[in-house]
Design a protein around this motif. Structure first.
Motif: not given
Length: 87
Positions: A70-87
């Motif tokens: 991962l590029d430290p300047d291009d982190m996934p948004d926290f909502t992306t992580l939240y939604k992927s955890f729900d799946r």
């Protein structure tokens, strides 16, 4: 026994890639490979922080970003992580 966070992430990466097999590299809906989503969730739970804090913490952990590709300047948004955890 304290576990080094970088060792933990590297072990998770190996186990997740092994478990997902040929599907490990397929991007999830957020544009990141499936294995990265799973390892990020493991990291979040092991370190004991919220979804919102995860990208902020990763920006300052360059070795972990390197292990995840991962590029430290291009982190996934926290909502992306939240939604992927729900799946």
């Amino acid at each position: 026994m304290e576990v080094d966070l970088l060792d933990f992430v590297e072990q998770c990466r190996q186990l997740v890639k092994q478990a997902l097999g040929k599907h490990a590299g397929e991007p999830a809906s957020g544009g990141f490979a499936r294995w990265k989503h799973v390892v990020l969730h493991c990291f979040r739970l092991e370190d004991g922080h919220s979804y919102r804090e995860t990208p902020n913490r990763l920006q300052y952990m360059t070795e972990i970003c390197d292990a995840l590709g991962l590029d430290p300047d291009d982190m996934p948004d926290f909502t992306t992580l939240y939604k992927s955890f729900d799946r």
